[in-house]
Design an enzyme around this catalytic site. Structure first.
Site, PDB file in Angstrom:
ATOM      1  N   ASP A   9      -7.837 111.623  63.263  1.00  0.00           N
ATOM      2  CA  ASP A   9      -9.006 112.405  62.877  1.00  0.00           C
ATOM      3  C   ASP A   9      -8.577 113.883  62.896  1.00  0.00           C
ATOM      4  O   ASP A   9      -7.553 114.217  63.488  1.00  0.00           O
ATOM      5  CB  ASP A   9     -10.107 112.126  63.913  1.00  0.00           C
ATOM      6  N   ASP A  11     -10.939 117.354  62.979  1.00  0.00           N
ATOM      7  CA  ASP A  11     -11.681 118.274  63.860  1.00  0.00           C
ATOM      8  C   ASP A  11     -11.831 117.703  65.265  1.00  0.00           C
ATOM      9  O   ASP A  11     -12.340 116.591  65.441  1.00  0.00           O
ATOM     10  CB  ASP A  11     -13.098 118.518  63.306  1.00  0.00           C
ATOM     11  N   ASP A 171     -11.820 111.772  68.312  1.00  0.00           N
ATOM     12  CA  ASP A 171     -12.546 112.412  69.417  1.00  0.00           C
ATOM     13  C   ASP A 171     -14.016 112.024  69.477  1.00  0.00           C
ATOM     14  O   ASP A 171     -14.701 112.400  70.423  1.00  0.00           O
ATOM     15  CB  ASP A 171     -12.454 113.944  69.315  1.00  0.00           C
TER      16      ASP A 171
HETATM   17  O1  LIG Z   1     -16.122 118.097  59.916  1.00  0.00           O
HETATM   18  C1  LIG Z   1     -16.772 117.184  60.455  1.00  0.00           C
HETATM   19  O2  LIG Z   1     -18.007 117.142  60.525  1.00  0.00           O
HETATM   20  C2  LIG Z   1     -16.018 116.030  61.087  1.00  0.00           C
HETATM   21  O3  LIG Z   1     -14.642 116.142  60.930  1.00  0.00           O
HETATM   22  P1  LIG Z   1     -13.682 115.060  61.653  1.00  0.00           P
HETATM   23  O4  LIG Z   1     -14.026 113.729  61.054  1.00  0.00           O
HETATM   24  O5  LIG Z   1     -12.299 115.564  61.275  1.00  0.00           O
HETATM   25  O6  LIG Z   1     -13.945 115.149  63.116  1.00  0.00           O
HETATM   26 MG   LIG Z   2     -13.432 114.738  65.102  1.00  0.00          MG
END
Ligand SMILES: O=C(O)COP(=O)(O)O
Ligand SMILES: [Mg+2]
Length: 225
Positions: A9, A11, A171
């Protein structure tokens, strides 16, 4: 037999983007006179991309939001966020070494994020990471996104991997559910943006730092399936 594939993932997992997300979100909502949201709030707002993040901010502040205004604010957010890239966003401690050792062990790497592609690709380019991954898919790449297991499965396919030899690292609830929906082992990082303790999400393993994500751990997770 295909090489093991590690799907990350973005963020809150690979990159700590919270400062820039907050900055751009607060600039965006300030344009219509709304009070800023906090880091604590952000953990409830991120996960489903920028449009949903803005909508959730309005819900949090109990403010109505029409579709047209949402689109206008979405455009404002994207422009602000993109213009500031990479801002203060950096890889989490130990992440680059982790990529090096997984790669040195012959593993393939991919990214499955709900961030839209047009944000994820330039951010990873700015951070010098884009070439490390065999596939990068965003929340708008397919007609489905995490927690839909197909988002992870299609990312694996794009990276030339085998779902039976893949692991998902994330996360938040979206990542762990997506892994479970795709029948993949999952590693939850405890330092990201989850609004609940990651243990509540029932990941296969929890790590507190990237030093723990060893080649052996990935192999064990795959073999235990
Ligand atoms: O940008 C978002 O809302 C989520 O991003 P992610 O899936 O990389 O955690
Ligand atoms: Mg994330």
């Amino acid at each position: 037999m295909k090489a093991p594939l590690v799907v990350f993932d973005l963020d809150g997992t690979m990159i700590d983007t919270h400062y820039d997300l907050l900055e751009s979100l607060n600039q965006t909502i300030a344009s219509i006179g709304m009070e800023p949201v906090s880091y604590e709030d952000l953990t409830h707002l991120v996960g489903q991309g920028a449009r949903v993040m803005i909508r959730r901010a309005f819900d949090l502040k109990k403010k109505p939001l029409g579709d047209e205004e949402l689109e206008r604010l979405f455009v404002t957010f994207i422009a602000h966020y993109k213009a500031g890239m990479p801002g203060k966003s950096t890889a989490y401690p130990g992440f680059l070494d982790c990529l090096d050792r997984l790669e040195a062990a012959g593993m393939t790497l991919a990214v499955c994020t709900n961030k839209q592609e047009a944000l994820a690709l330039p951010l990873l380019t700015h951070l010098g990471l884009i070439d490390r991954f065999s596939a990068i898919t965003g929340g708008d790449t397919f007609e489905f996104r995490k927690p839909d297991g197909r988002h992870v499965l299609r990312t694996i396919e794009k990276a030339g991997g085998d779902p039976a030899r893949s692991v998902m690292i994330g996360d938040s609830v979206n990542d762990i559910l997506a892994a479970q929906n795709a029948n993949l082992p999952s590693v939850a990082v405890s330092f990201g943006y989850s609004d609940v303790p990651v243990a509540d999400l029932n990941p296969t393993v929890i790590i507190d730092r990237y030093e723990e994500l060893a080649v052996d751990m990935v192999l064990r997770l795959i073999e235990a399936k």
